[in-house]
Scaffold this motif. Structure first.
Motif, PDB file in Angstrom:
ATOM      1  N   GLY A 110       0.810  -1.215   0.000  1.00  0.00           N
ATOM      2  CA  GLY A 110       0.000   0.000   0.000  1.00  0.00           C
ATOM      3  C   GLY A 110       0.840   1.261   0.000  1.00  0.00           C
ATOM      4  N   ALA A 111       0.183   2.385  -0.228  1.00  0.00           N
ATOM      5  CA  ALA A 111       0.775   3.729  -0.282  1.00  0.00           C
ATOM      6  C   ALA A 111       1.594   3.915  -1.562  1.00  0.00           C
ATOM      7  CB  ALA A 111       1.620   4.023   0.952  1.00  0.00           C
ATOM      8  N   LYS A 112       2.063   5.138  -1.760  1.00  0.00           N
ATOM      9  CA  LYS A 112       2.875   5.425  -2.956  1.00  0.00           C
ATOM     10  C   LYS A 112       4.219   4.719  -2.816  1.00  0.00           C
ATOM     11  CE  LYS A 112       0.944   9.966  -3.703  1.00  0.00           C
ATOM     12  NZ  LYS A 112       1.037  11.292  -3.117  1.00  0.00           N
ATOM     13  N   GLY A 138       0.672   0.657  -3.412  1.00  0.00           N
ATOM     14  CA  GLY A 138      -0.760   0.350  -3.444  1.00  0.00           C
ATOM     15  C   GLY A 138      -1.464   0.831  -4.688  1.00  0.00           C
ATOM     16  N   TYR A 139      -0.704   1.064  -5.761  1.00  0.00           N
ATOM     17  CA  TYR A 139      -1.343   1.604  -6.967  1.00  0.00           C
ATOM     18  C   TYR A 139      -1.281   0.607  -8.130  1.00  0.00           C
ATOM     19  CZ  TYR A 139      -1.975   5.744  -4.254  1.00  0.00           C
ATOM     20  OH  TYR A 139      -2.394   6.605  -3.263  1.00  0.00           O
ATOM     21  N   ALA A 163      -2.059  -1.115   3.478  1.00  0.00           N
ATOM     22  CA  ALA A 163      -2.095   0.342   3.648  1.00  0.00           C
ATOM     23  C   ALA A 163      -2.780   0.995   2.448  1.00  0.00           C
ATOM     24  CB  ALA A 163      -0.670   0.873   3.813  1.00  0.00           C
ATOM     25  N   LEU A 164      -4.011   0.545   2.180  1.00  0.00           N
ATOM     26  CA  LEU A 164      -4.733   1.057   1.001  1.00  0.00           C
ATOM     27  C   LEU A 164      -5.798   2.075   1.384  1.00  0.00           C
ATOM     28  CD1 LEU A 164      -5.340  -2.445  -0.634  1.00  0.00           C
ATOM     29  CD2 LEU A 164      -3.565  -0.813  -1.274  1.00  0.00           C
ATOM     30  N   SER A 166      -9.324   2.926   3.947  1.00  0.00           N
ATOM     31  CA  SER A 166     -10.604   2.227   4.147  1.00  0.00           C
ATOM     32  C   SER A 166     -11.655   2.797   3.208  1.00  0.00           C
ATOM     33  CB  SER A 166     -11.079   2.424   5.585  1.00  0.00           C
ATOM     34  OG  SER A 166     -10.348   1.605   6.430  1.00  0.00           O
ATOM     35  N   GLY A 190      -4.383   1.696   6.898  1.00  0.00           N
ATOM     36  CA  GLY A 190      -4.737   2.998   6.307  1.00  0.00           C
ATOM     37  C   GLY A 190      -3.526   3.819   5.918  1.00  0.00           C
ATOM     38  N   GLY A 191      -3.476   5.051   6.421  1.00  0.00           N
ATOM     39  CA  GLY A 191      -2.401   5.966   6.036  1.00  0.00           C
ATOM     40  C   GLY A 191      -1.170   5.905   6.931  1.00  0.00           C
ATOM     41  N   ASP A 194       2.313   6.613   5.510  1.00  0.00           N
ATOM     42  CA  ASP A 194       2.564   8.049   5.267  1.00  0.00           C
ATOM     43  C   ASP A 194       3.056   8.715   6.551  1.00  0.00           C
ATOM     44  OD1 ASP A 194       1.019   8.755   2.448  1.00  0.00           O
ATOM     45  OD2 ASP A 194       0.147   7.083   3.532  1.00  0.00           O
ATOM     46  N   ARG A 217      -5.874  16.446  12.952  1.00  0.00           N
ATOM     47  CA  ARG A 217      -5.813  16.032  11.547  1.00  0.00           C
ATOM     48  C   ARG A 217      -6.776  16.862  10.705  1.00  0.00           C
ATOM     49  NH1 ARG A 217      -5.423   9.994   9.202  1.00  0.00           N
ATOM     50  NH2 ARG A 217      -4.458  10.639   7.287  1.00  0.00           N
ATOM     51  N   ARG A 224     -10.599  16.821   5.020  1.00  0.00           N
ATOM     52  CA  ARG A 224     -11.097  15.618   5.687  1.00  0.00           C
ATOM     53  C   ARG A 224     -12.466  15.833   6.335  1.00  0.00           C
ATOM     54  NH1 ARG A 224      -7.453  11.354   6.210  1.00  0.00           N
ATOM     55  NH2 ARG A 224      -8.587  10.412   7.920  1.00  0.00           N
ATOM     56  N   ARG A 227     -15.058  13.440   5.498  1.00  0.00           N
ATOM     57  CA  ARG A 227     -15.059  12.152   6.178  1.00  0.00           C
ATOM     58  C   ARG A 227     -15.447  12.303   7.630  1.00  0.00           C
ATOM     59  NH1 ARG A 227      -9.715   9.061   4.252  1.00  0.00           N
ATOM     60  NH2 ARG A 227     -10.472   7.707   5.883  1.00  0.00           N
TER      61      ARG A 227
HETATM   62  N1  UDP Z   1      -3.691   4.346  -1.290  1.00  0.00           N
HETATM   63  C1  UDP Z   1      -3.192   3.306  -2.031  1.00  0.00           C
HETATM   64  N2  UDP Z   1      -3.798   2.981  -3.198  1.00  0.00           N
HETATM   65  C2  UDP Z   1      -4.886   3.645  -3.676  1.00  0.00           C
HETATM   66  C3  UDP Z   1      -5.419   4.694  -2.894  1.00  0.00           C
HETATM   67  C4  UDP Z   1      -4.791   5.029  -1.687  1.00  0.00           C
HETATM   68  O1  UDP Z   1      -2.218   2.684  -1.650  1.00  0.00           O
HETATM   69  O2  UDP Z   1      -5.387   3.294  -4.748  1.00  0.00           O
HETATM   70  C5  UDP Z   1      -3.023   4.699  -0.044  1.00  0.00           C
HETATM   71  C6  UDP Z   1      -2.635   6.172   0.065  1.00  0.00           C
HETATM   72  O3  UDP Z   1      -1.427   6.406  -0.670  1.00  0.00           O
HETATM   73  C7  UDP Z   1      -2.473   6.324   1.567  1.00  0.00           C
HETATM   74  C8  UDP Z   1      -3.537   5.350   2.120  1.00  0.00           C
HETATM   75  O4  UDP Z   1      -3.886   4.499   1.029  1.00  0.00           O
HETATM   76  O5  UDP Z   1      -1.205   5.888   1.964  1.00  0.00           O
HETATM   77  C9  UDP Z   1      -4.821   6.042   2.579  1.00  0.00           C
HETATM   78  O6  UDP Z   1      -4.570   6.859   3.633  1.00  0.00           O
HETATM   79  P1  UDP Z   1      -5.765   7.526   4.475  1.00  0.00           P
HETATM   80  O7  UDP Z   1      -5.133   8.335   5.541  1.00  0.00           O
HETATM   81  O8  UDP Z   1      -6.742   8.181   3.557  1.00  0.00           O
HETATM   82  O9  UDP Z   1      -6.472   6.221   5.059  1.00  0.00           O
HETATM   83  P2  UDP Z   1      -7.287   6.034   6.392  1.00  0.00           P
HETATM   84  O10 UDP Z   1      -6.271   5.667   7.429  1.00  0.00           O
HETATM   85  O11 UDP Z   1      -7.961   7.335   6.703  1.00  0.00           O
HETATM   86  O12 UDP Z   1      -8.203   4.912   6.026  1.00  0.00           O
END
Ligand code: UDP
Length: 255
Positions: A110-112, A138-139, A163-164, A166, A190-191, A194, A217, A224, A227
């Motif tokens: 997940g993540a960039k 995660g792309y 780490a994609l 929710s 989640g994030g 990052d 945040r 945000r 959300r």
């Molecule tokens: N992300 C990903 N692929 C995608 C869309 C998002 O890997 O197609 C990653 C994004 O880079 C980030 C995480 O998912 O690292 C989302 O973070 P966010 O804080 O929005 O998630 P939360 O913890 O609030 O669910």
């Protein structure tokens, strides 16, 4: 868990950080898996019931952590239960510490790419001996999934961090869990990568102690609000539920 507490449309497990990591240890020692760990928070209360597959996956998760102050307060208010916050980012780091200590292999999905790589490097230096058996940004496209699953299985990682965000990470787990051969523990984080990489700042300790990370945040990322607007709705619905439970007369359908 059998003492799981229902909170409106979702659930939370009555754990603190210590109990949570002990449960993870048991998952890792058990023969079954993959065991899912997801976060319980007000956003999930509204997103989870929208999708039947997501709802089933969430309901059957092996550990639902009280990720934020809202569910902790709701559990206290509805049941008098004393829960402590278990922020996903902290449990994730505890799991990495445990993995480094006990020799479990981890995989980050997940993540960039740059975030994933930097977070992996930071965790490696924070927890010497941490065996990062594999990682992927995660792309990826849906067509890349069989290759990713192969990579995860070939890595022999017992711990998979998703780490994609929710609900994408919970849906990914629902769709792919049956193909994961070696994974014993899968946490939706989640994030978190990052935050570890430093591209998103976690609230300073002062805000954490006030249990107001959500507010920090929101102030630092005003978009945000979309959300977080569910927060007051969540609070109102918890109060209404409490009131309903206190009423002397109940409708037949509620009995
Ligand atoms: N992300 C990903 N692929 C995608 C869309 C998002 O890997 O197609 C990653 C994004 O880079 C980030 C995480 O998912 O690292 C989302 O973070 P966010 O804080 O929005 O998630 P939360 O913890 O609030 O669910």
């Amino acid at each position: 868990m059998n003492n799981r507490l229902p909170i409106l449309n979702i659930w939370v497990d009555p754990v603190n950080k210590e109990k949570a990591i002990n449960i993870v240890k048991n998952f890792l020692r058990s023969s079954g898996g993959p065991h899912a760990i997801f976060a319980s928070n007000p956003e999930k209360n509204y997103s989870v019931p929208k999708d039947p597959l997501l709802y089933e996956t969430y309901r059957n998760a092996d550990l639902l952590i009280p990720d934020g102050v809202a569910v902790v307060l709701a559990a206290k208010f509805l049941y008098g239960a004393t829960l402590a916050r278990v922020p996903g980012v902290e449990l994730m780091e505890d799991i990495c510490r445990l993995a480094a200590h006990e020799g479990y292999k981890v995989f980050f999905y997940g993540a960039k790419e740059s975030v994933n790589k930097s977070a992996a490097e930071k965790l490696q230096s924070r927890y010497p001996g941490l065996n990062i058996a594999g990682r992927s940004n995660g792309y990826l496209k849906e067509k890349d999934m069989p290759e990713l699953i192969k990579k995860i299985n070939a890595s022999n990682a017992e711990i998979l961090f998703l780490a994609l965000g929710s609900p994408a990470q919970e849906k990914w787990f629902a769709t792919h869990k049956e193909y994961l051969k070696k994974v014993k523990v899968c946490q939706g984080i989640g994030g978190t990568l990052d935050t570890i990489a430093g591209t998103v700042k976690r609230a300073p300790e002062f805000w954490q102690r006030l249990s107001a990370e959500w507010l920090y945040r929101l102030l630092s990322e005003p978009k945000r609000i979309q959300r977080q607007k569910v927060l007051p709705l969540f609070a109102i619905n918890v109060c209404l539920l409490k009131l309903k439970n206190c009423l002397p007369f109940k409708k037949k359908s509620d009995r």
